[in-house]
Design a protein around this motif. Structure first.
Motif, PDB file in Angstrom:
ATOM      1  N   GLU A 154      16.451  94.749  57.897  1.00 58.66           N
ATOM      2  CA  GLU A 154      16.556  96.213  57.934  1.00 58.66           C
ATOM      3  C   GLU A 154      17.284  96.661  59.198  1.00 58.66           C
ATOM      4  O   GLU A 154      17.039  96.127  60.284  1.00 58.66           O
ATOM      5  N   VAL A 155      18.149  97.648  59.034  1.00 61.89           N
ATOM      6  CA  VAL A 155      18.930  98.175  60.161  1.00 61.89           C
ATOM      7  C   VAL A 155      18.604  99.661  60.316  1.00 61.89           C
ATOM      8  O   VAL A 155      18.569 100.393  59.330  1.00 61.89           O
ATOM      9  N   ALA A 156      18.358 100.098  61.543  1.00 69.29           N
ATOM     10  CA  ALA A 156      18.070 101.515  61.789  1.00 69.29           C
ATOM     11  C   ALA A 156      18.629 101.898  63.153  1.00 69.29           C
ATOM     12  O   ALA A 156      19.008 101.032  63.955  1.00 69.29           O
ATOM     13  N   SER A 157      18.689 103.215  63.400  1.00 68.95           N
ATOM     14  CA  SER A 157      19.278 103.660  64.673  1.00 68.95           C
ATOM     15  C   SER A 157      18.606 104.941  65.141  1.00 68.95           C
ATOM     16  O   SER A 157      17.900 105.592  64.381  1.00 68.95           O
ATOM     17  N   HIS A 158      18.859 105.284  66.379  1.00 59.50           N
ATOM     18  CA  HIS A 158      18.464 106.605  66.873  1.00 59.50           C
ATOM     19  C   HIS A 158      19.348 106.956  68.058  1.00 59.50           C
ATOM     20  O   HIS A 158      20.084 106.101  68.582  1.00 59.50           O
ATOM     21  N   VAL A 159      19.289 108.233  68.424  1.00 61.73           N
ATOM     22  CA  VAL A 159      20.099 108.698  69.558  1.00 61.73           C
ATOM     23  C   VAL A 159      19.203 108.731  70.788  1.00 61.73           C
ATOM     24  O   VAL A 159      18.156 109.372  70.795  1.00 61.73           O
ATOM     25  N   ARG A 160      19.622 108.025  71.842  1.00 60.76           N
ATOM     26  CA  ARG A 160      18.821 107.987  73.075  1.00 60.76           C
ATOM     27  C   ARG A 160      19.167 109.131  74.014  1.00 60.76           C
ATOM     28  O   ARG A 160      18.314 109.641  74.722  1.00 60.76           O
ATOM     29  N   GLY A 211      29.122 113.524  74.939  1.00 64.77           N
ATOM     30  CA  GLY A 211      28.923 112.178  74.386  1.00 64.77           C
ATOM     31  C   GLY A 211      27.446 111.829  74.452  1.00 64.77           C
ATOM     32  O   GLY A 211      26.593 112.718  74.520  1.00 64.77           O
ATOM     33  N   GLY A 212      27.153 110.539  74.450  1.00 63.07           N
ATOM     34  CA  GLY A 212      25.750 110.132  74.502  1.00 63.07           C
ATOM     35  C   GLY A 212      25.581 108.650  74.232  1.00 63.07           C
ATOM     36  O   GLY A 212      26.568 107.911  74.147  1.00 63.07           O
ATOM     37  N   VAL A 213      24.326 108.266  74.088  1.00 66.17           N
ATOM     38  CA  VAL A 213      24.017 106.841  73.860  1.00 66.17           C
ATOM     39  C   VAL A 213      23.207 106.691  72.574  1.00 66.17           C
ATOM     40  O   VAL A 213      22.239 107.419  72.354  1.00 66.17           O
ATOM     41  N   VAL A 214      23.638 105.747  71.731  1.00 68.93           N
ATOM     42  CA  VAL A 214      22.879 105.457  70.508  1.00 68.93           C
ATOM     43  C   VAL A 214      22.310 104.040  70.605  1.00 68.93           C
ATOM     44  O   VAL A 214      22.853 103.191  71.319  1.00 68.93           O
ATOM     45  N   GLY A 297      15.218  85.466  66.768  1.00 66.18           N
ATOM     46  CA  GLY A 297      14.056  85.799  65.940  1.00 66.18           C
ATOM     47  C   GLY A 297      13.386  87.108  66.320  1.00 66.18           C
ATOM     48  O   GLY A 297      12.564  87.630  65.576  1.00 66.18           O
ATOM     49  N   GLU A 298      13.745  87.652  67.493  1.00 67.20           N
ATOM     50  CA  GLU A 298      13.198  88.958  67.893  1.00 67.20           C
ATOM     51  C   GLU A 298      14.080  90.065  67.309  1.00 67.20           C
ATOM     52  O   GLU A 298      15.199  89.806  66.860  1.00 67.20           O
ATOM     53  N   THR A 299      13.587  91.289  67.355  1.00 74.60           N
ATOM     54  CA  THR A 299      14.380  92.419  66.865  1.00 74.60           C
ATOM     55  C   THR A 299      15.675  92.537  67.674  1.00 74.60           C
ATOM     56  O   THR A 299      15.655  92.453  68.911  1.00 74.60           O
ATOM     57  N   LEU A 300      16.774  92.713  66.952  1.00 69.94           N
ATOM     58  CA  LEU A 300      18.059  92.906  67.632  1.00 69.94           C
ATOM     59  C   LEU A 300      18.118  94.339  68.159  1.00 69.94           C
ATOM     60  O   LEU A 300      17.815  95.277  67.419  1.00 69.94           O
ATOM     61  N   VAL A 301      18.463  94.494  69.440  1.00 72.46           N
ATOM     62  CA  VAL A 301      18.533  95.835  70.031  1.00 72.46           C
ATOM     63  C   VAL A 301      19.891  95.990  70.718  1.00 72.46           C
ATOM     64  O   VAL A 301      20.224  95.226  71.637  1.00 72.46           O
ATOM     65  N   LEU A 302      20.663  96.953  70.246  1.00 71.85           N
ATOM     66  CA  LEU A 302      22.013  97.181  70.781  1.00 71.85           C
ATOM     67  C   LEU A 302      22.154  98.648  71.154  1.00 71.85           C
ATOM     68  O   LEU A 302      21.605  99.512  70.448  1.00 71.85           O
ATOM     69  N   ARG A 303      22.869  98.904  72.213  1.00 69.30           N
ATOM     70  CA  ARG A 303      23.125 100.304  72.592  1.00 69.30           C
ATOM     71  C   ARG A 303      24.617 100.517  72.783  1.00 69.30           C
ATOM     72  O   ARG A 303      25.314  99.607  73.261  1.00 69.30           O
ATOM     73  N   CYS A 304      25.065 101.709  72.453  1.00 66.22           N
ATOM     74  CA  CYS A 304      26.486 102.048  72.649  1.00 66.22           C
ATOM     75  C   CYS A 304      26.590 103.374  73.364  1.00 66.22           C
ATOM     76  O   CYS A 304      25.895 104.332  73.004  1.00 66.22           O
ATOM     77  N   ALA A 305      27.519 103.441  74.317  1.00 66.32           N
ATOM     78  CA  ALA A 305      27.814 104.705  74.997  1.00 66.32           C
ATOM     79  C   ALA A 305      29.032 105.331  74.348  1.00 66.32           C
ATOM     80  O   ALA A 305      30.078 104.685  74.226  1.00 66.32           O
ATOM     81  N   MET A 306      28.880 106.575  73.918  1.00 64.52           N
ATOM     82  CA  MET A 306      30.018 107.302  73.340  1.00 64.52           C
ATOM     83  C   MET A 306      30.496 108.336  74.358  1.00 64.52           C
ATOM     84  O   MET A 306      29.688 109.094  74.906  1.00 64.52           O
ATOM     85  N   LYS A 307      31.795 108.345  74.588  1.00 68.24           N
ATOM     86  CA  LYS A 307      32.330 109.348  75.518  1.00 68.24           C
ATOM     87  C   LYS A 307      32.352 110.718  74.835  1.00 68.24           C
ATOM     88  O   LYS A 307      32.244 110.792  73.597  1.00 68.24           O
ATOM     89  N   CYS A 337      30.017 117.488  69.320  1.00 73.77           N
ATOM     90  CA  CYS A 337      29.287 116.253  69.616  1.00 73.77           C
ATOM     91  C   CYS A 337      29.136 115.485  68.309  1.00 73.77           C
ATOM     92  O   CYS A 337      28.713 116.065  67.306  1.00 73.77           O
ATOM     93  N   ALA A 338      29.479 114.206  68.310  1.00 74.24           N
ATOM     94  CA  ALA A 338      29.352 113.402  67.079  1.00 74.24           C
ATOM     95  C   ALA A 338      28.485 112.170  67.323  1.00 74.24           C
ATOM     96  O   ALA A 338      28.592 111.183  66.604  1.00 74.24           O
ATOM     97  N   VAL A 339      27.628 112.247  68.336  1.00 73.13           N
ATOM     98  CA  VAL A 339      26.802 111.075  68.668  1.00 73.13           C
ATOM     99  C   VAL A 339      25.870 110.692  67.506  1.00 73.13           C
ATOM    100  O   VAL A 339      25.780 109.498  67.160  1.00 73.13           O
ATOM    101  N   PRO A 340      25.195 111.674  66.847  1.00 73.63           N
ATOM    102  CA  PRO A 340      24.334 111.266  65.714  1.00 73.63           C
ATOM    103  C   PRO A 340      25.119 110.556  64.607  1.00 73.63           C
ATOM    104  O   PRO A 340      24.641 109.563  64.036  1.00 73.63           O
ATOM    105  N   ALA A 341      26.328 111.030  64.328  1.00 73.65           N
ATOM    106  CA  ALA A 341      27.154 110.381  63.296  1.00 73.65           C
ATOM    107  C   ALA A 341      27.574 108.987  63.753  1.00 73.65           C
ATOM    108  O   ALA A 341      27.607 108.034  62.955  1.00 73.65           O
ATOM    109  N   ALA A 342      27.875 108.862  65.041  1.00 78.40           N
ATOM    110  CA  ALA A 342      28.288 107.551  65.567  1.00 78.40           C
ATOM    111  C   ALA A 342      27.174 106.520  65.388  1.00 78.40           C
ATOM    112  O   ALA A 342      27.441 105.325  65.191  1.00 78.40           O
ATOM    113  N   ALA A 343      25.922 106.980  65.448  1.00 82.22           N
ATOM    114  CA  ALA A 343      24.797 106.048  65.251  1.00 82.22           C
ATOM    115  C   ALA A 343      24.839 105.468  63.835  1.00 82.22           C
ATOM    116  O   ALA A 343      24.599 104.267  63.638  1.00 82.22           O
ATOM    117  N   VAL A 344      25.174 106.301  62.860  1.00 78.79           N
ATOM    118  CA  VAL A 344      25.238 105.838  61.467  1.00 78.79           C
ATOM    119  C   VAL A 344      26.426 104.877  61.299  1.00 78.79           C
ATOM    120  O   VAL A 344      26.324 103.850  60.617  1.00 78.79           O
TER     121      VAL A 344
END
Ligand code: FMN
Length: 376
Positions: A154-160, A211-214, A297-307, A337-344
């Motif tokens: 399962e893959v999910a995201s949120h805006v930090r 911008g922001g971080v997802v 084997g642990e949950t994959l956690v990735l973050r991206c910074a959007m300008k 701002c398109a940070v929420p869309a960038a998360a998807v």
């Protein structure tokens, strides 16, 4: 090997995609693809374009009766806005002077693109560099995501964060991420959501952008996807490459990323434990689920910074591309701002990359063969 080719101008007839390498026998729901397309369109701070478009996929090949054939999956997502742009965008009859762009926007592909391809109209550049292209990536991600979900991945995201407004929760449990689906800014904390919306309103009022971080998380991955044996097989490298290819993404972290550089090893590395019920396990996940270029084997956690979005309603200084005289940058209908869309979008590219390494480990011809190897 699964790969995606996309085509299409932002105001052209359609966004087009071909996904090659999806194994045969995978049940695919059109509703699920359209649902992901609709999630990409949402988010507080989007411009008026998203009020025009109602993205829906039209699959042309590779799926029959809702089941993949193993052949390339070709699809289009029509641009409703094309009707308003036909005069300029028709492939043969289009007027080349229509909405010509002569003033490159700082932060966008306009200037470098025009110099590189020898244009004096940056319309030719922005039509393709636009993030409208990410519609195809979300559709493709949804297709391969339906393969991954056969294995309970399962893959999910949120805006930090948006601008300087950030949630305090760290780490965030995978189960909490579903709360982001009910948020206008894909934020799991209601108080922070309100502040984020306020920040977007403030930027819009100033003719500015944010911008922001997802954060993207993936649950259920087996140990050992990717490899340490060759540099170009390392999963963290592949994921960083695909995430960085999203328009506007300027930084990627795996797990605690930059934060871990500030701490001693004793506070960063996830100690290893074992019991008969769980096998090897960790009590922390600072590594974000990848060690040595492989899933651990642990949950994959990735973050991206959007300008922040480069098109400002209060435009920055630039020059006329031809006369070289000082001028204000072009203003094009745009998101604040398109940070929420960038998360998807980030979810989608992560699904594509994970599918690539998943197929390497479990076979690529048919779902049946993959399930047999998965259960071995
Ligand atoms: C979902 C999404 C929507 C975007 N919307 C806009 C927009 O409306 N206006 C804009 O100027 N840039 C927008 N961008 C960002 C630009 O496409 C991006 O900054 C540009 O292509 C230059 O590429 P770079 O930032 O990766 O260098 C968006 C990006 C994403 C991911």
């Amino acid at each position: 090997m699964v790969r995606l080719l996309t085509a299409g101008e932002s105001h052209g007839q359609a966004v087009v995609g071909v996904v090659e390498g999806v194994p045969a026998g995978v049940p695919i729901s059109k509703e699920v693809i359209d649902q992901h397309l609709s999630r990409r369109q949402m988010g507080y701070g989007r411009g008026d374009r998203m009020k025009i478009e109602k993205d829906k996929i039209q699959v042309l090949s590779g799926i029959r009766g809702g089941i993949t054939l193993g052949s390339p999956i070709a699809f289009t997502i029509p641009n409703k806005d094309y009707e308003n742009w036909k005069q300029g965008m028709d492939p043969f009859e289009g007027d080349l002077d229509y909405k010509k762009v002569s003033h490159p926007r700082p932060g966008h592909a306009d200037l470098a693109g025009a110099i590189k391809y020898g244009f004096d109209d940056m319309r030719h550049v922005l039509e393709r560099s636009s993030a409208r292209e990410t519609t195809a990536r979300v559709a493709a991600g949804s297709i391969v995501g339906q393969l991954l979900s056969q294995f309970n991945i399962e893959v999910a995201s949120h805006v930090r964060s948006i601008g300087n407004v950030a949630i305090e929760n760290n780490p965030v449990a995978f189960e909490q991420l579903k709360d982001s689906e009910n948020s206008l800014v894909r934020c799991i904390c209601e108080k922070t959501e309100r502040l984020m919306i306020k920040a977007i309103d403030g930027a819009k009022l100033e003719g500015d952008t944010l911008g922001g971080v997802v954060e993207i998380q993936v649950k259920g991955l087996p140990v050992g996807l990717g490899s340490y044996v060759q540099w170009d097989r390392k999963l963290d490298g592949k994921l960083a490459g695909s995430l960085m290819s999203i328009q506007g993404i300027k930084g990627v972290e795996v797990g605690d990323g930059f934060e871990s550089a500030l701490k001693p090893g004793s506070h960063v590395h996830d100690e290893i434990f074992y019991n008969d019920a769980d096998g090897f396990y960790r009590k922390t996940n600072h590594a974000g689920g990848i060690e040595g270029g492989m899933t651990n084997g642990e949950t994959l956690v990735l973050r991206c910074a959007m300008k922040p979005i480069p098109t400002l309603m209060k435009p920055l200084n630039t020059v006329n591309f031809v006369s070289k005289e000082a001028h204000q940058a072009a203003v094009e209908r745009s998101d604040t701002c398109a940070v929420p869309a960038a998360a998807v979008v980030a979810e989608a590219v992560v699904k594509m990359t994970l599918t690539e390494v998943f197929l390497e480990s479990f076979g690529a011809d048919s779902l049946k063969e993959m399930k047999r190897r998965w259960n071995e």
